[in-house]
Design a protein around this motif. Structure first.
Motif, PDB file in Angstrom:
ATOM      1  N   PHE A 170     -16.239  14.811 -21.851  1.00  9.14           N
ATOM      2  CA  PHE A 170     -16.968  16.115 -21.388  1.00  9.14           C
ATOM      3  C   PHE A 170     -16.528  17.529 -22.082  1.00  9.14           C
ATOM      4  N   THR A 171     -17.346  18.347 -22.395  1.00  8.29           N
ATOM      5  CA  THR A 171     -17.102  19.632 -22.861  1.00  8.29           C
ATOM      6  C   THR A 171     -17.493  20.673 -21.887  1.00  8.29           C
ATOM      7  N   LEU A 172     -16.456  21.673 -21.281  1.00  9.20           N
ATOM      8  CA  LEU A 172     -16.800  22.855 -20.588  1.00  9.20           C
ATOM      9  C   LEU A 172     -16.161  23.973 -21.177  1.00  9.20           C
ATOM     10  N   PRO A 173     -16.932  25.261 -20.893  1.00  5.97           N
ATOM     11  CA  PRO A 173     -16.322  26.331 -21.312  1.00  5.97           C
ATOM     12  C   PRO A 173     -15.158  27.015 -20.444  1.00  5.97           C
ATOM     13  N   GLY A 174     -14.327  27.462 -21.035  1.00  6.67           N
ATOM     14  CA  GLY A 174     -12.789  27.934 -20.532  1.00  6.67           C
ATOM     15  C   GLY A 174     -13.205  29.525 -19.934  1.00  6.67           C
ATOM     16  N   ARG A 175     -12.165  30.092 -19.409  1.00  9.62           N
ATOM     17  CA  ARG A 175     -12.149  31.213 -19.109  1.00  9.62           C
ATOM     18  C   ARG A 175     -12.292  32.200 -20.138  1.00  9.62           C
TER      19      ARG A 175
ATOM     20  N   LEU B  68      -4.257  15.883 -16.432  1.00  8.31           N
ATOM     21  CA  LEU B  68      -4.633  15.960 -15.135  1.00  8.31           C
ATOM     22  C   LEU B  68      -5.914  16.893 -14.995  1.00  8.31           C
ATOM     23  N   ILE B  69      -7.085  16.262 -14.385  1.00  6.96           N
ATOM     24  CA  ILE B  69      -8.057  17.155 -14.069  1.00  6.96           C
ATOM     25  C   ILE B  69      -8.367  17.134 -12.673  1.00  6.96           C
TER      26      ILE B  69
ATOM     27  N   THR C 172      -0.941  18.293 -20.110  1.00  9.21           N
ATOM     28  CA  THR C 172      -1.964  19.222 -20.023  1.00  9.21           C
ATOM     29  C   THR C 172      -2.603  19.119 -18.676  1.00  9.21           C
ATOM     30  N   LEU C 173      -3.099  20.400 -18.180  1.00  5.17           N
ATOM     31  CA  LEU C 173      -3.945  20.284 -16.957  1.00  5.17           C
ATOM     32  C   LEU C 173      -5.140  21.094 -16.939  1.00  5.17           C
ATOM     33  N   LEU C 174      -6.102  20.536 -16.707  1.00 11.78           N
ATOM     34  CA  LEU C 174      -7.571  21.102 -16.611  1.00 11.78           C
ATOM     35  C   LEU C 174      -7.868  21.549 -15.168  1.00 11.78           C
ATOM     36  N   GLY C 175      -8.064  22.513 -14.830  1.00 12.68           N
ATOM     37  CA  GLY C 175      -8.669  23.139 -13.605  1.00 12.68           C
ATOM     38  C   GLY C 175     -10.183  23.240 -13.652  1.00 12.68           C
ATOM     39  N   VAL C 176     -10.890  22.330 -13.053  1.00 12.99           N
ATOM     40  CA  VAL C 176     -12.533  22.660 -13.373  1.00 12.99           C
ATOM     41  C   VAL C 176     -13.015  23.133 -11.937  1.00 12.99           C
ATOM     42  N   ASN C 177     -13.516  24.352 -12.131  1.00 15.91           N
ATOM     43  CA  ASN C 177     -14.088  24.972 -10.986  1.00 15.91           C
ATOM     44  C   ASN C 177     -15.412  24.626 -10.816  1.00 15.91           C
TER      45      ASN C 177
ATOM     46  N   VAL D  61      -2.739  31.296 -13.211  1.00 14.07           N
ATOM     47  CA  VAL D  61      -2.334  30.111 -13.748  1.00 14.07           C
ATOM     48  C   VAL D  61      -2.321  30.305 -15.441  1.00 14.07           C
ATOM     49  N   SER D  62      -1.497  29.400 -15.907  1.00 14.25           N
ATOM     50  CA  SER D  62      -1.386  29.450 -17.314  1.00 14.25           C
ATOM     51  C   SER D  62      -2.101  28.146 -17.977  1.00 14.25           C
ATOM     52  N   PHE D  63      -2.330  27.209 -17.058  1.00 19.24           N
ATOM     53  CA  PHE D  63      -3.149  26.131 -17.811  1.00 19.24           C
ATOM     54  C   PHE D  63      -4.741  26.476 -17.702  1.00 19.24           C
ATOM     55  N   PRO D  64      -5.441  25.738 -18.586  1.00 23.66           N
ATOM     56  CA  PRO D  64      -6.780  26.049 -18.930  1.00 23.66           C
ATOM     57  C   PRO D  64      -7.781  25.830 -17.608  1.00 23.66           C
ATOM     58  N   VAL D  65      -8.482  26.878 -17.266  1.00 17.34           N
ATOM     59  CA  VAL D  65      -9.584  26.917 -16.171  1.00 17.34           C
ATOM     60  C   VAL D  65     -11.043  26.897 -16.838  1.00 17.34           C
ATOM     61  N   LEU D  66     -11.532  25.691 -16.592  1.00 15.91           N
ATOM     62  CA  LEU D  66     -12.958  25.510 -17.123  1.00 15.91           C
ATOM     63  C   LEU D  66     -13.992  25.600 -16.053  1.00 15.91           C
ATOM     64  N   PHE D  67     -15.323  25.834 -16.442  1.00 14.65           N
ATOM     65  CA  PHE D  67     -16.303  26.200 -15.348  1.00 14.65           C
ATOM     66  C   PHE D  67     -17.309  24.872 -15.494  1.00 14.65           C
ATOM     67  N   ASP D  68     -17.671  24.312 -14.303  1.00 14.74           N
ATOM     68  CA  ASP D  68     -18.792  23.466 -14.244  1.00 14.74           C
ATOM     69  C   ASP D  68     -19.819  23.733 -13.289  1.00 14.74           C
ATOM     70  N   PRO D  69     -20.656  24.939 -13.664  1.00 12.98           N
ATOM     71  CA  PRO D  69     -21.471  25.646 -12.394  1.00 12.98           C
ATOM     72  C   PRO D  69     -22.660  24.690 -12.018  1.00 12.98           C
ATOM     73  N   GLU D  70     -22.996  23.802 -13.182  1.00 12.67           N
ATOM     74  CA  GLU D  70     -24.187  22.827 -12.537  1.00 12.67           C
ATOM     75  C   GLU D  70     -23.576  21.365 -12.062  1.00 12.67           C
TER      76      GLU D  70
END
Length: 170
Positions: free
Chosen positions: A36-41, A57-58, A88-93, A110-119
């Motif tokens: 997958f590909t998601l936008p980050g903060r 870790l997702i 690495t850790l990806l936080g998917v909101n 947090v310093s790990f990447p936070v990604l957005f999955d609005p749909e």
């Protein structure tokens, strides 16, 4: 609030109720992790397959999820500890709008990447059925562990699994 978000909240309430009476579910899984590909903060896209060679870790989360909020600083500690070892850790909101997530992350940085999955496309791809849900992916891009829910002390299990996976080499 859209229909999917209403349904997701109802499922989350059920998951929280079940979490109070049942232990969190965890198990080993196998197979390739869906890419997958998601936008980050920062607006830049993050693609899972580009992280091949790292243990990933997702963590699927939302601000309205109490266990998610409680778990966030613990995930940050794991990220800080194991990132130098190829983790690495990806936080998917999963919320429709990222504004609540941004406000929460100002209070709990947090310093790990936070990604957005609005749909909820990626959470659907991973068949997320509870909040939070956590998936561990090995260095070769294979699914290895799946956790539904969170209870206090569960981060110890994450740590054991991360240690095991970072020791493996491609």
């Amino acid at each position: 609030m859209n229909k999917l978000q209403i349904k997701f909240r109802k499922l989350s309430v059920l998951a929280i109720m079940l979490a109070l009476v049942l232990p969190a579910q965890a198990g080993e899984i196998a197979g390739p992790a869906p890419d997958f590909t998601l936008p980050g903060r920062d607006g830049q896209p993050v693609t899972l397959s580009e992280l091949r060679g790292q243990v990933v870790l997702i963590n699927f989360w939302a601000t309205w999820c109490g266990p998610c909020r409680k778990e966030m600083p613990l995930l940050e500690a794991l990220y800080q500890r194991y990132e130098p070892l190829g983790f690495t850790l990806l936080g998917v909101n999963v919320e429709e709008a990222g504004t609540d997530a941004e406000a929460f992350l100002k209070e709990t940085p947090v310093s790990f990447p936070v990604l957005f999955d609005p749909e909820n496309q990626v959470s659907s791809l991973y068949e997320v059925s509870a909040m939070p849900s956590t998936v561990l992916v090995d260095r070769e891009g294979n699914l290895r562990f799946l956790h539904h829910g969170y209870q206090e002390g569960y981060e110890d299990t994450y740590q054991d699994q991360i240690r095991s996976l970072v020791r493996e080499r491609i």
